[in-house]
Design a protein around this motif. Structure first.
Motif, mmCIF file in Angstrom:
data_model
loop_
_atom_site.group_PDB
_atom_site.id
_atom_site.type_symbol
_atom_site.label_atom_id
_atom_site.label_comp_id
_atom_site.label_asym_id
_atom_site.label_seq_id
_atom_site.Cartn_x
_atom_site.Cartn_y
_atom_site.Cartn_z
ATOM 1 N N SER A 133 -34.206 -53.286 39.474
ATOM 2 C CA SER A 133 -32.996 -52.497 39.252
ATOM 3 C C SER A 133 -32.864 -52.012 37.811
ATOM 4 C CB SER A 133 -31.747 -53.308 39.633
ATOM 5 O OG SER A 133 -31.506 -54.326 38.668
ATOM 6 N N LEU A 134 -33.712 -52.491 36.922
ATOM 7 C CA LEU A 134 -33.664 -52.076 35.525
ATOM 8 C C LEU A 134 -34.372 -50.739 35.356
ATOM 9 C CD1 LEU A 134 -34.544 -55.522 33.956
ATOM 10 C CD2 LEU A 134 -32.270 -54.515 34.224
ATOM 11 N N SER A 135 -33.996 -50.010 34.331
ATOM 12 C CA SER A 135 -34.629 -48.704 34.101
ATOM 13 C C SER A 135 -36.111 -48.883 33.805
ATOM 14 C CB SER A 135 -33.953 -47.978 32.934
ATOM 15 O OG SER A 135 -34.325 -48.566 31.702
ATOM 16 N N ALA A 136 -36.876 -47.878 34.175
ATOM 17 C CA ALA A 136 -38.324 -47.912 33.951
ATOM 18 C C ALA A 136 -38.656 -48.073 32.475
ATOM 19 C CB ALA A 136 -38.959 -46.645 34.507
ATOM 20 N N GLY A 137 -37.940 -47.367 31.625
ATOM 21 C CA GLY A 137 -38.190 -47.456 30.194
ATOM 22 C C GLY A 137 -37.955 -48.847 29.650
ATOM 23 N N LEU A 138 -36.897 -49.488 30.112
ATOM 24 C CA LEU A 138 -36.593 -50.842 29.660
ATOM 25 C C LEU A 138 -37.667 -51.822 30.137
ATOM 26 C CD1 LEU A 138 -34.789 -52.925 28.302
ATOM 27 C CD2 LEU A 138 -33.458 -53.039 30.426
ATOM 28 N N ARG A 139 -38.060 -51.728 31.401
ATOM 29 C CA ARG A 139 -39.098 -52.629 31.931
ATOM 30 C C ARG A 139 -40.399 -52.487 31.144
ATOM 31 N NH1 ARG A 139 -37.506 -50.507 37.321
ATOM 32 N NH2 ARG A 139 -39.466 -49.388 37.190
ATOM 33 N N THR A 140 -40.832 -51.256 30.957
ATOM 34 C CA THR A 140 -42.095 -51.017 30.253
ATOM 35 C C THR A 140 -42.012 -51.490 28.809
ATOM 36 O OG1 THR A 140 -42.552 -49.139 31.683
ATOM 37 C CG2 THR A 140 -43.801 -49.267 29.630
ATOM 38 N N SER A 141 -40.924 -51.166 28.139
ATOM 39 C CA SER A 141 -40.754 -51.550 26.745
ATOM 40 C C SER A 141 -40.773 -53.068 26.588
ATOM 41 C CB SER A 141 -39.444 -50.972 26.213
ATOM 42 O OG SER A 141 -39.284 -51.276 24.860
ATOM 43 N N LEU A 142 -40.061 -53.778 27.469
ATOM 44 C CA LEU A 142 -40.040 -55.238 27.399
ATOM 45 C C LEU A 142 -41.431 -55.828 27.643
ATOM 46 C CD1 LEU A 142 -36.687 -56.091 29.197
ATOM 47 C CD2 LEU A 142 -37.271 -56.575 26.806
ATOM 48 N N LEU A 143 -42.141 -55.326 28.641
ATOM 49 C CA LEU A 143 -43.472 -55.859 28.937
ATOM 50 C C LEU A 143 -44.445 -55.618 27.788
ATOM 51 C CD1 LEU A 143 -43.847 -55.001 32.723
ATOM 52 C CD2 LEU A 143 -43.483 -57.254 31.684
ATOM 53 N N LEU A 144 -44.359 -54.456 27.171
ATOM 54 C CA LEU A 144 -45.248 -54.182 26.042
ATOM 55 C C LEU A 144 -44.897 -55.048 24.836
ATOM 56 C CD1 LEU A 144 -45.636 -50.309 26.310
ATOM 57 C CD2 LEU A 144 -47.344 -52.049 26.828
ATOM 58 N N GLU A 145 -43.601 -55.214 24.578
ATOM 59 C CA GLU A 145 -43.195 -56.065 23.460
ATOM 60 C C GLU A 145 -43.632 -57.511 23.689
ATOM 61 O OE1 GLU A 145 -39.268 -57.706 21.075
ATOM 62 O OE2 GLU A 145 -38.979 -56.221 22.660
ATOM 63 N N LEU A 146 -43.340 -58.031 24.861
ATOM 64 C CA LEU A 146 -43.706 -59.410 25.162
ATOM 65 C C LEU A 146 -45.225 -59.590 25.175
ATOM 66 C CD1 LEU A 146 -40.971 -59.973 27.839
ATOM 67 C CD2 LEU A 146 -41.234 -61.347 25.752
ATOM 68 N N GLY A 147 -45.946 -58.606 25.699
ATOM 69 C CA GLY A 147 -47.406 -58.667 25.708
ATOM 70 C C GLY A 147 -47.999 -58.636 24.317
ATOM 71 N N ALA A 148 -47.314 -58.009 23.380
ATOM 72 C CA ALA A 148 -47.819 -57.889 22.010
ATOM 73 C C ALA A 148 -47.850 -59.219 21.289
ATOM 74 C CB ALA A 148 -46.963 -56.901 21.222
ATOM 75 N N TRP A 149 -47.086 -60.177 21.749
ATOM 76 C CA TRP A 149 -47.037 -61.463 21.065
ATOM 77 C C TRP A 149 -48.247 -62.334 21.349
ATOM 78 C CZ3 TRP A 149 -41.266 -62.949 22.119
ATOM 79 C CH2 TRP A 149 -40.459 -62.173 21.289
#
Length: 196
Positions: A133-149
């Motif tokens: 239910s979250l926006s596509a931009g938010l999902r992608t941004s969160l996954l990329l940020e979390l993956g960067a760690w």
């Protein structure tokens, strides 16, 4: 050679009747986004797995920083939002997805840690919402940020399936249909090939 450069030379990954991908060549320089052509679906997933050292190659090689050792590739890559591999389940609440991604990044992932992560990003009120239910931009941004760690190279097979591509470091949300991965070091992503 930069220790974060990703180089693929004539990469082919075996499929059931024919290769999922064949003859893929690219260089992804450090600190850049690189889009790579691959057939949608299984081809994109196979290429992401190949870049991350998670499957045997039929032909060719993938190297990061000059090393083709599969263990090295696995340590240096984080597969982000790869369908049927690392993509979050749509029905999970945001807080569960964040907890899992924090754990994968070897970060503290308790309820308190997840709540702090969401609060720091102004997302505390969304913690119980379903991922889908979250926006596509938010999902992608969160996954990329979390993956960067986790490691130094992020690989995504199809962030376009969520409707957008965003890099958390830039804050921008460029729109497009081409699957792209982003990383502070280097990145690679399969892009659908157009059939004629």
């Amino acid at each position: 050679m930069n220790e974060r450069n990703v180089v693929a030379r004539d990469v082919s990954v075996s499929g059931t009747h024919e290769p999922f991908v064949s003859g893929i060549r690219f260089t992804a320089p450090a600190a850049s986004v690189t889009v790579v052509g691959a057939d949608p679906g299984a081809g994109q997933v196979a290429l992401a797995l190949a870049i991350g050292g998670r499957v045997d190659l039929l032909t060719g090689s993938v190297s990061i920083g000059g090393s083709t050792d599969r263990a090295h590739l696995q340590l240096r890559t984080r597969l982000v939002d790869v369908p049927d591999v690392t993509a979050p389940e749509d029905a999970l609440p945001l807080r569960a997805v964040v907890a899992e991604e924090l754990a994968l990044a070897e970060r503290p992932s308790s309820r308190k840690d997840v709540a702090a992560f969401l609060r720091e990003r102004g997302l505390a009120e969304l913690g119980g919402r379903r991922w889908e239910s979250l926006s596509a931009g938010l999902r992608t941004s969160l996954l990329l940020e979390l993956g960067a760690w986790h490691p130094q190279v992020r690989v995504s097979s199809s962030p376009a399936r969520t409707g957008t591509v965003a890099t958390p470091s830039s804050g921008s949300r460029p729109r497009g249909r081409s699957p792209t991965a982003a990383s502070p070091s280097s990145c690679c992503a399969p892009r659908p090939r157009l059939r004629r």
